[in-house]
Design a protein around this motif. Sequence first.
Motif, PDB file in Angstrom:
ATOM      1  N   SER A  81       0.862  -1.193   0.000  1.00 27.12           N
ATOM      2  CA  SER A  81       0.000   0.000   0.000  1.00 27.12           C
ATOM      3  C   SER A  81       0.894   1.237   0.000  1.00 27.12           C
ATOM      4  CB  SER A  81      -0.917   0.030   1.236  1.00 27.12           C
ATOM      5  OG  SER A  81      -0.173   0.312   2.402  1.00 27.12           O
ATOM      6  N   GLY A  82       0.294   2.364  -0.333  1.00 23.05           N
ATOM      7  CA  GLY A  82       1.030   3.627  -0.271  1.00 23.05           C
ATOM      8  C   GLY A  82       1.396   3.964   1.168  1.00 23.05           C
ATOM      9  N   SER A  83       0.503   3.629   2.089  1.00 29.21           N
ATOM     10  CA  SER A  83       0.785   3.908   3.501  1.00 29.21           C
ATOM     11  C   SER A  83       1.971   3.092   3.992  1.00 29.21           C
ATOM     12  CB  SER A  83      -0.450   3.621   4.352  1.00 29.21           C
ATOM     13  OG  SER A  83      -1.485   4.482   3.949  1.00 29.21           O
ATOM     14  N   TYR A 107      -1.358  13.576   3.807  1.00 28.47           N
ATOM     15  CA  TYR A 107      -2.361  12.501   3.782  1.00 28.47           C
ATOM     16  C   TYR A 107      -2.653  12.076   5.228  1.00 28.47           C
ATOM     17  CZ  TYR A 107      -4.461   8.009   2.725  1.00 28.47           C
ATOM     18  OH  TYR A 107      -5.314   6.952   2.648  1.00 28.47           O
ATOM     19  N   GLU A 150       4.605  17.003   0.809  1.00 27.74           N
ATOM     20  CA  GLU A 150       3.556  16.477  -0.054  1.00 27.74           C
ATOM     21  C   GLU A 150       3.155  17.664  -0.922  1.00 27.74           C
ATOM     22  OE1 GLU A 150       0.684  13.805   2.025  1.00 27.74           O
ATOM     23  OE2 GLU A 150      -0.780  14.696   0.676  1.00 27.74           O
ATOM     24  N   SER A 154      -3.503  16.559  -1.227  1.00 26.51           N
ATOM     25  CA  SER A 154      -4.599  16.055  -2.046  1.00 26.51           C
ATOM     26  C   SER A 154      -5.994  16.506  -1.606  1.00 26.51           C
ATOM     27  CB  SER A 154      -4.540  14.530  -2.091  1.00 26.51           C
ATOM     28  OG  SER A 154      -4.743  14.009  -0.797  1.00 26.51           O
ATOM     29  N   ASP A 179       5.828  12.842  -0.921  1.00 24.63           N
ATOM     30  CA  ASP A 179       4.722  12.044  -1.443  1.00 24.63           C
ATOM     31  C   ASP A 179       4.315  12.715  -2.756  1.00 24.63           C
ATOM     32  OD1 ASP A 179       2.176  11.035  -2.060  1.00 24.63           O
ATOM     33  OD2 ASP A 179       1.700  10.675   0.048  1.00 24.63           O
ATOM     34  N   SER A 181       2.227  11.469  -5.095  1.00 23.64           N
ATOM     35  CA  SER A 181       1.088  10.754  -5.695  1.00 23.64           C
ATOM     36  C   SER A 181       0.246  11.653  -6.599  1.00 23.64           C
ATOM     37  CB  SER A 181       0.172  10.181  -4.596  1.00 23.64           C
ATOM     38  OG  SER A 181       0.882   9.386  -3.697  1.00 23.64           O
ATOM     39  N   SER A 201       1.441   6.616  -3.569  1.00 29.97           N
ATOM     40  CA  SER A 201       0.380   5.634  -3.474  1.00 29.97           C
ATOM     41  C   SER A 201       0.129   5.198  -4.912  1.00 29.97           C
ATOM     42  CB  SER A 201      -0.880   6.254  -2.871  1.00 29.97           C
ATOM     43  OG  SER A 201      -1.948   5.339  -3.062  1.00 29.97           O
ATOM     44  N   THR A 203      -1.806   3.105  -5.831  1.00 35.24           N
ATOM     45  CA  THR A 203      -3.250   2.877  -5.935  1.00 35.24           C
ATOM     46  C   THR A 203      -3.900   3.921  -6.835  1.00 35.24           C
ATOM     47  OG1 THR A 203      -3.076   2.286  -3.593  1.00 35.24           O
ATOM     48  CG2 THR A 203      -5.302   2.528  -4.489  1.00 35.24           C
ATOM     49  N   LYS A 204      -3.302   5.102  -6.905  1.00 37.67           N
ATOM     50  CA  LYS A 204      -3.915   6.242  -7.584  1.00 37.67           C
ATOM     51  C   LYS A 204      -3.552   6.208  -9.072  1.00 37.67           C
ATOM     52  CE  LYS A 204      -5.193   6.921  -3.395  1.00 37.67           C
ATOM     53  NZ  LYS A 204      -4.439   7.630  -2.381  1.00 37.67           N
ATOM     54  N   VAL A 213      -4.347  -1.980  -4.411  1.00 43.75           N
ATOM     55  CA  VAL A 213      -3.775  -1.062  -3.425  1.00 43.75           C
ATOM     56  C   VAL A 213      -2.271  -1.351  -3.383  1.00 43.75           C
ATOM     57  CG1 VAL A 213      -3.726  -0.418  -0.986  1.00 43.75           C
ATOM     58  CG2 VAL A 213      -5.905  -0.915  -2.093  1.00 43.75           C
ATOM     59  N   ALA A 214      -1.457  -0.326  -3.631  1.00 45.77           N
ATOM     60  CA  ALA A 214      -0.006  -0.536  -3.709  1.00 45.77           C
ATOM     61  C   ALA A 214       0.728   0.770  -3.463  1.00 45.77           C
ATOM     62  CB  ALA A 214       0.377  -1.081  -5.092  1.00 45.77           C
ATOM     63  N   TRP A 333      -8.803   8.296  -5.559  1.00 43.24           N
ATOM     64  CA  TRP A 333      -8.775   9.106  -6.779  1.00 43.24           C
ATOM     65  C   TRP A 333      -7.737   8.512  -7.719  1.00 43.24           C
ATOM     66  CZ3 TRP A 333      -3.849  11.324  -6.932  1.00 43.24           C
ATOM     67  CH2 TRP A 333      -3.204  11.498  -5.682  1.00 43.24           C
TER      68      TRP A 333
HETATM   69  C1  LIG Z   1      -4.050   7.326  -0.913  1.00 43.82           C
HETATM   70  C2  LIG Z   1      -2.874   8.087  -0.483  1.00 43.82           C
HETATM   71  C3  LIG Z   1      -1.868   7.529   0.305  1.00 43.82           C
HETATM   72  C4  LIG Z   1      -1.977   6.144   0.874  1.00 43.82           C
HETATM   73  O1  LIG Z   1      -1.936   5.172  -0.103  1.00 43.82           O
HETATM   74  P1  LIG Z   1      -2.688   3.767   0.047  1.00 43.82           P
HETATM   75  O2  LIG Z   1      -2.280   3.075  -1.203  1.00 43.82           O
HETATM   76  O3  LIG Z   1      -4.142   4.046   0.150  1.00 43.82           O
HETATM   77  O4  LIG Z   1      -2.155   3.117   1.282  1.00 43.82           O
HETATM   78  C5  LIG Z   1      -0.743   8.285   0.583  1.00 43.82           C
HETATM   79  N1  LIG Z   1      -0.626   9.548   0.122  1.00 43.82           N
HETATM   80  C6  LIG Z   1      -1.574  10.137  -0.619  1.00 43.82           C
HETATM   81  C7  LIG Z   1      -1.384  11.527  -1.099  1.00 43.82           C
HETATM   82  C8  LIG Z   1      -2.731   9.427  -0.952  1.00 43.82           C
HETATM   83  O5  LIG Z   1      -3.688  10.022  -1.668  1.00 43.82           O
END
Ligand SMILES: *Cc1c(COP(=O)(O)O)cnc(C)c1O
Length: 385
Positions: A81-83, A107, A150, A154, A179, A181, A201, A203-204, A213-214, A333
């Motif tokens: 996950s991004g986290s 975030y 960041e 977001s 970050d 993302s 993240s 995931t986005k 989720v990555a 998103w």
């Molecule tokens: C979603 C998000 C994360 C976390 O990522 P996950 O893949 O949901 O764990 C971290 N930073 C930002 C800016 C995000 O939008």
Amino acid sequence: MHVSEILNELGEERENYFQAVSPAIIQTSNFSYPSVKAMRETLQQEFERPFYSRGYNPTVAILRQKLAALEGTEDALVCGSGSAAVAIAVLGNLKSGDHVICVQKPYSWTYKLLGTLLERFGVETSFIDGTEISHFEQALKPHTRMVFLESPNSMTFELQDIAEVAAFAKRHSLISLIDNSYASPLFQQPHALGIDLVIHSATKYLNGHSDVVAGVICGSKKIISRLFSEDWMTMGPVLSPHDAWLLIRGLRTLELRANRSADNAAFVLSGLKGHSKIESVYFPFDESHPQHTLARKQMKRCSGLFSITIRTDDAGIERFCDSLKHFQIACSWGGYESLVFPVAGLAIPPEKRNPLIPDNLVRLSMGIEDPKLLLDDLLLALEQV
Ligand SMILES: *Cc1c(COP(=O)(O)O)cnc(C)c1O
């Protein structure tokens, strides 16, 4: 290397896999050897050779190469996950007694990591505005070890001057993390501006299909290999080979998707301009954004995510969101589908809400649909406010 080469060719070694166009999913936990000597040799290079899939997996390795190349770094680690990516990158560079300077609206789970979890282990964090370099200088302490950025964030899309903060970090021997993302590696390249570790993240936008989720950490081979053996292997936040394969597939269309979402945002915003129900727009390239000059200096484009505040109360916000037909009400998103995410829908009691984020703020993520469909939907829904 051209972005197309990275997305379509880099790391795929088709000659070893029957010239298959799509890469193999090496769905295995471990790898075997013809002799003890061969196993011993592999184990000495666990960072780069297949021994056990918590460490190196060939499908995941294709993804690592592509993501590192996209960010212009030597290597990358992908996480479940991004986290997890944020947590490993942060934990792996701190010890008790250290101090971190972080932007004030990262975030939410990054905020919790630095503000709550790490506090339990004796790490102190100062959350700062970060729109001026002087904020960083004022927050500096003798035991400061890290800056966490960041840019943009977001929800409300404040920026930091990335090159200036990176230079500040170098002057004071701090490790710098961002970050990235929001912008994706296509629209912003923080490593080229001097940042040590770039986190996403995935995931986005990187995956873009709302089915994985990555996360990823991109940096120099020196830092990434240290994080790999000391932190990542002990905590084990792996991405499965199948999810890595889905992400490789998602990446094939990154340029198309990211640009289409960005085009859609620009189209929709120009169509909403001056609307009587809209109080303000939060979008780094908008003329009303206090840092739009900086945004144009350090970002090639804005992505498809922005926020608006609407002149109404919680009930009006609900009517607006509920009457949208082509936007799904959801968090996250960066996917192919358009989403709406109202602050009024957060299950946070008003006294615990972040006072810096207005209650009448609605975040919109543009997917890759027909822009006219999206704009008309928003205009109709605004009539319900
Ligand atoms: C979603 C998000 C994360 C976390 O990522 P996950 O893949 O949901 O764990 C971290 N930073 C930002 C800016 C995000 O939008």
